[in-house]
Design a protein around this motif. Structure first.
Motif, PDB file in Angstrom:
ATOM      1  N   PRO A   1      27.368  25.891  60.797  1.00 11.88           N
ATOM      2  CA  PRO A   1      27.982  26.129  62.018  1.00 11.88           C
ATOM      3  C   PRO A   1      29.192  25.289  61.647  1.00 11.88           C
ATOM      4  O   PRO A   1      30.236  25.713  61.847  1.00 11.88           O
ATOM      5  CB  PRO A   1      27.889  25.020  63.110  1.00 11.88           C
ATOM      6  N   HIS A   2      29.722  25.110  60.553  1.00 17.69           N
ATOM      7  CA  HIS A   2      31.163  24.957  59.898  1.00 17.69           C
ATOM      8  C   HIS A   2      30.699  25.371  59.749  1.00 17.69           C
ATOM      9  O   HIS A   2      32.473  25.366  59.704  1.00 17.69           O
ATOM     10  CB  HIS A   2      30.366  23.612  58.943  1.00 17.69           C
ATOM     11  N   ARG A   3      30.447  26.301  58.468  1.00 15.34           N
ATOM     12  CA  ARG A   3      31.584  27.594  58.503  1.00 15.34           C
ATOM     13  C   ARG A   3      31.956  28.653  59.260  1.00 15.34           C
ATOM     14  O   ARG A   3      32.904  29.097  59.438  1.00 15.34           O
ATOM     15  CB  ARG A   3      30.467  28.458  57.328  1.00 15.34           C
ATOM     16  N   CYS A   4      30.865  28.388  60.292  1.00 13.66           N
ATOM     17  CA  CYS A   4      31.284  29.235  61.458  1.00 13.66           C
ATOM     18  C   CYS A   4      33.041  29.244  61.755  1.00 13.66           C
ATOM     19  O   CYS A   4      34.169  29.937  62.265  1.00 13.66           O
ATOM     20  CB  CYS A   4      30.207  29.539  61.900  1.00 13.66           C
TER      21      CYS A   4
ATOM     22  N   GLY B   1      37.099  24.384  70.302  1.00 19.48           N
ATOM     23  CA  GLY B   1      37.768  24.298  68.987  1.00 19.48           C
ATOM     24  C   GLY B   1      36.434  23.482  68.423  1.00 19.48           C
ATOM     25  O   GLY B   1      37.050  22.524  67.389  1.00 19.48           O
ATOM     26  N   THR B   2      35.651  22.477  68.884  1.00 17.25           N
ATOM     27  CA  THR B   2      35.136  21.435  68.358  1.00 17.25           C
ATOM     28  C   THR B   2      34.374  22.047  67.616  1.00 17.25           C
ATOM     29  O   THR B   2      33.561  22.842  66.527  1.00 17.25           O
ATOM     30  CB  THR B   2      33.509  20.930  69.828  1.00 17.25           C
ATOM     31  N   MET B   3      34.805  20.876  65.843  1.00 17.39           N
ATOM     32  CA  MET B   3      34.402  21.309  64.709  1.00 17.39           C
ATOM     33  C   MET B   3      32.707  20.464  64.237  1.00 17.39           C
ATOM     34  O   MET B   3      32.546  19.396  64.251  1.00 17.39           O
ATOM     35  CB  MET B   3      35.375  20.566  63.799  1.00 17.39           C
ATOM     36  N   PRO B   4      31.648  21.334  64.047  1.00 19.14           N
ATOM     37  CA  PRO B   4      30.493  20.551  63.632  1.00 19.14           C
ATOM     38  C   PRO B   4      30.580  20.098  62.098  1.00 19.14           C
ATOM     39  O   PRO B   4      31.316  20.579  61.653  1.00 19.14           O
ATOM     40  CB  PRO B   4      29.480  22.231  63.578  1.00 19.14           C
ATOM     41  N   LYS B   5      29.885  18.933  62.341  1.00 23.26           N
ATOM     42  CA  LYS B   5      29.626  18.458  60.801  1.00 23.26           C
ATOM     43  C   LYS B   5      29.170  19.510  60.031  1.00 23.26           C
ATOM     44  O   LYS B   5      28.349  19.665  59.560  1.00 23.26           O
ATOM     45  CB  LYS B   5      29.633  16.614  61.179  1.00 23.26           C
ATOM     46  N   SER B   6      30.285  18.822  58.536  1.00 19.84           N
ATOM     47  CA  SER B   6      30.097  19.399  57.461  1.00 19.84           C
ATOM     48  C   SER B   6      28.289  18.904  56.618  1.00 19.84           C
ATOM     49  O   SER B   6      28.781  17.697  57.132  1.00 19.84           O
ATOM     50  CB  SER B   6      30.879  19.749  56.029  1.00 19.84           C
ATOM     51  N   VAL B   7      27.215  20.166  56.389  1.00 16.48           N
ATOM     52  CA  VAL B   7      25.869  19.617  56.497  1.00 16.48           C
ATOM     53  C   VAL B   7      25.345  20.129  54.993  1.00 16.48           C
ATOM     54  O   VAL B   7      25.373  20.851  54.764  1.00 16.48           O
ATOM     55  CB  VAL B   7      24.490  19.284  57.130  1.00 16.48           C
ATOM     56  N   TYR B   8      25.046  19.292  54.135  1.00 17.12           N
ATOM     57  CA  TYR B   8      25.107  20.351  52.265  1.00 17.12           C
ATOM     58  C   TYR B   8      23.697  20.381  52.329  1.00 17.12           C
ATOM     59  O   TYR B   8      22.563  19.544  53.816  1.00 17.12           O
ATOM     60  CB  TYR B   8      25.130  19.111  51.637  1.00 17.12           C
TER      61      TYR B   8
END
Length: 213
Positions: free
Chosen positions: A35-38, A178-185
């Motif tokens: 989702p973060h990449r999207c 425009g809400t940014m999903p958090k990045s998860v490794y």
């Protein structure tokens, strides 16, 4: 495929063009992968190439430049726009085939079958568009993996349809708010061309440090 259906599909799809009112079909694939990449690609407008994206672009360019027409009993048409008013989807297909009157999408991918369902979601979204455009039920599609030179059958069943429709809603919300999903490794990050912008490991370390202090 009947001559009338073939002409109808060709005329409709050749006249389509991208619009801000519609969700790119490719965004569903990116969201299902991360989702973060999207968000970075379709909201922030960020994109970087790496070996994998360059190979993928080259593959699609070759597919799209190949001629249309009859191949044995199968009719083929390439690089046409697909659109759904119901789901507000739009995107260019790699290949649409019709055999014995049955239409189905074929999506080309550079590698081998992955561990996730993002490619299947993309094929399902194309099928949803085709169903609306042709009035035909599309029960199957295919993913062609260039690395193995094999096609993988995708069953457009109720479970996959529900997953695709849910993903459409998630992507719609991201694009509208425009809400940014958090990045998860995760192990998916190793092949991501946006890893240097995201740096999920560094983000996690900073967050852990802030919580401790």
């Amino acid at each position: 495929m009947s001559k009338n259906m073939k002409n109808s599909l060709s005329l409709v799809t050749y006249n389509l063009s991208p619009s801000l009112e519609y969700i790119p079909i490719a965004a569903l694939n990116q969201y299902a992968y991360c989702p973060h990449r999207c968000w970075r690609m379709f909201c922030a407008g960020e994109f970087s190439d790496n070996q994998y994206t360059i190979e993928g672009t080259s593959l699609h360019d070759r597919v799209h430049s190949t001629g249309d027409g009859q191949r044995g009993e199968t009719w083929q048409i390439r690089a046409i726009w697909l659109k759904s008013e119901q789901y507000k989807l739009i995107g260019k297909s790699d290949l649409i085939e019709a055999e014995s009157g049955q239409v189905y999408p074929v999506e080309y991918k550079r590698g081998r079958k992955g561990e996730w369902d993002n490619d299947e979601l993309q094929v399902c979204a194309q099928a949803l568009c085709l169903e609306e455009m042709t009035g035909q039920n599309i029960p199957t599609g295919y993913i062609y993996y260039a690395h193995s030179h094999q096609r993988q059958l995708v069953e457009i069943n109720a479970e996959l349809r529900q997953s695709a429709i849910a993903t459409i809603k998630y992507v719609t919300n991201i694009l509208k708010t425009g809400t940014m999903p958090k990045s998860v490794y995760s192990k998916r990050c190793t092949g991501c061309s946006l890893y240097s912008q995201c740096l999920p490991k560094a983000t996690d370390k900073v967050k852990s440090y802030q919580e401790v202090n």
